[in-house]
Design a protein around this motif. Structure first.
Motif, PDB file in Angstrom:
ATOM      1  N   ARG A  11       0.867  -1.188   0.000  1.00  0.00           N
ATOM      2  CA  ARG A  11       0.000   0.000   0.000  1.00  0.00           C
ATOM      3  C   ARG A  11       0.901   1.234   0.000  1.00  0.00           C
ATOM      4  O   ARG A  11       1.713   1.418   0.902  1.00  0.00           O
ATOM      5  CB  ARG A  11      -0.881   0.039   1.244  1.00  0.00           C
ATOM      6  CG  ARG A  11      -1.812  -1.120   1.374  1.00  0.00           C
ATOM      7  CD  ARG A  11      -3.105  -0.809   0.685  1.00  0.00           C
ATOM      8  NE  ARG A  11      -4.036  -1.900   0.929  1.00  0.00           N
ATOM      9  CZ  ARG A  11      -5.026  -2.179   0.130  1.00  0.00           C
ATOM     10  NH1 ARG A  11      -5.220  -1.465  -0.934  1.00  0.00           N
ATOM     11  NH2 ARG A  11      -5.821  -3.172   0.393  1.00  0.00           N
ATOM     12  N   LYS A  13       0.924   5.550  -0.528  1.00  0.00           N
ATOM     13  CA  LYS A  13       0.079   6.737  -0.556  1.00  0.00           C
ATOM     14  C   LYS A  13       0.309   7.427  -1.897  1.00  0.00           C
ATOM     15  O   LYS A  13       1.429   7.849  -2.197  1.00  0.00           O
ATOM     16  CB  LYS A  13       0.415   7.669   0.599  1.00  0.00           C
ATOM     17  CG  LYS A  13      -0.475   8.891   0.629  1.00  0.00           C
ATOM     18  CD  LYS A  13      -0.180   9.784   1.803  1.00  0.00           C
ATOM     19  CE  LYS A  13      -1.129  10.976   1.698  1.00  0.00           C
ATOM     20  NZ  LYS A  13      -0.871  11.961   2.698  1.00  0.00           N
ATOM     21  N   ARG A  15       0.330  10.256  -4.892  1.00  0.00           N
ATOM     22  CA  ARG A  15       0.390  11.706  -5.045  1.00  0.00           C
ATOM     23  C   ARG A  15       0.453  11.985  -6.543  1.00  0.00           C
ATOM     24  O   ARG A  15       1.024  11.197  -7.306  1.00  0.00           O
ATOM     25  CB  ARG A  15       1.563  12.322  -4.297  1.00  0.00           C
ATOM     26  CG  ARG A  15       2.929  11.941  -4.777  1.00  0.00           C
ATOM     27  CD  ARG A  15       3.994  12.600  -3.876  1.00  0.00           C
ATOM     28  NE  ARG A  15       5.318  12.205  -4.267  1.00  0.00           N
ATOM     29  CZ  ARG A  15       6.083  12.864  -5.134  1.00  0.00           C
ATOM     30  NH1 ARG A  15       5.647  13.966  -5.685  1.00  0.00           N
ATOM     31  NH2 ARG A  15       7.281  12.425  -5.448  1.00  0.00           N
ATOM     32  N   ASP A  27      -9.230   7.268  -6.123  1.00  0.00           N
ATOM     33  CA  ASP A  27      -7.959   6.554  -6.017  1.00  0.00           C
ATOM     34  C   ASP A  27      -7.468   6.175  -7.415  1.00  0.00           C
ATOM     35  O   ASP A  27      -8.251   5.745  -8.257  1.00  0.00           O
ATOM     36  CB  ASP A  27      -8.123   5.291  -5.168  1.00  0.00           C
ATOM     37  CG  ASP A  27      -8.330   5.611  -3.694  1.00  0.00           C
ATOM     38  OD1 ASP A  27      -7.889   6.699  -3.262  1.00  0.00           O
ATOM     39  OD2 ASP A  27      -8.921   4.781  -2.982  1.00  0.00           O
TER      40      ASP A  27
END
Length: 180
Positions: A11, A13, A15, A27
């Motif tokens: 996983r 994050k 950007r 997403d």
């Protein structure tokens, strides 16, 4: 290298790529694992309409636009890298501490006069065709300019349009160890 999202493994994050406006809040379906700096540079210089923030050799921040010198692009004796022209945010290259203008591309007609194609419209088809038609019009649709601009379209523009960036796609089933 891209990684498909949604797996049970890794996983990250997400950007957005630097400079991208109107970022979707959903997403992403894929993440850039490797090549983000290169893709960012390509996006900023070839797609974004804003000047590109970069640095000089002395690490000073500057903003630049990029152009293709159409004549140099089509000259087989000149390296294609020499055909890429970087200009300041005001689109004027000066010397003698700004007193002498060496190249002025601050208006579309000055771009036409100097046969300098703005690189940031190469993937914007309506803007490309608007520019190239106005370029031909600037020269009263002379047969020489029509032939020259057609050659530019065949040898440069279409090459950009047809270029495929090699990509390695990792599926969401890729184990964490393999991604890392």
């Amino acid at each position: 290298m891209l990684l498909e999202t949604g797996g049970d493994g890794v996983r990250f994050k997400p950007r957005p790529v630097e400079g991208v406006k109107n970022v979707l809040t959903a997403d992403p379906e894929e993440l850039i694992l490797d090549g983000q700096q290169r893709l960012t540079s390509l996006y900023l210089s070839l797609i974004s309409k804003e000047p590109v923030l970069t640095t000089t050799d002395k690490k000073e921040k500057i903003k630049r636009y990029y152009y293709l010198d159409m004549k140099k692009c089509l000259n087989p004796d000149i390296d294609r890298l020499e055909a890429i022209v970087s200009v300041p945010e005001d689109k004027k290259i000066t010397s003698d501490f700004g007193r002498k203008v060496e190249l002025d591309l601050s208006t579309r007609s000055l771009e036409f006069k100097n046969s300098m194609f703005p690189l940031n419209i190469i993937y914007d088809l309506p803007k490309y065709y608007e520019w190239i038609n106005e370029y031909r019009e600037y020269y009263n649709h002379s047969s020489e300019i029509s032939a020259f601009s057609s050659k530019f379209e065949q040898e440069i523009f279409l090459v950009f349009q047809q270029y495929e960036v090699p990509v390695i796609r990792l599926t969401k089933e890729t184990p964490k160890e393999a991604v890392c």
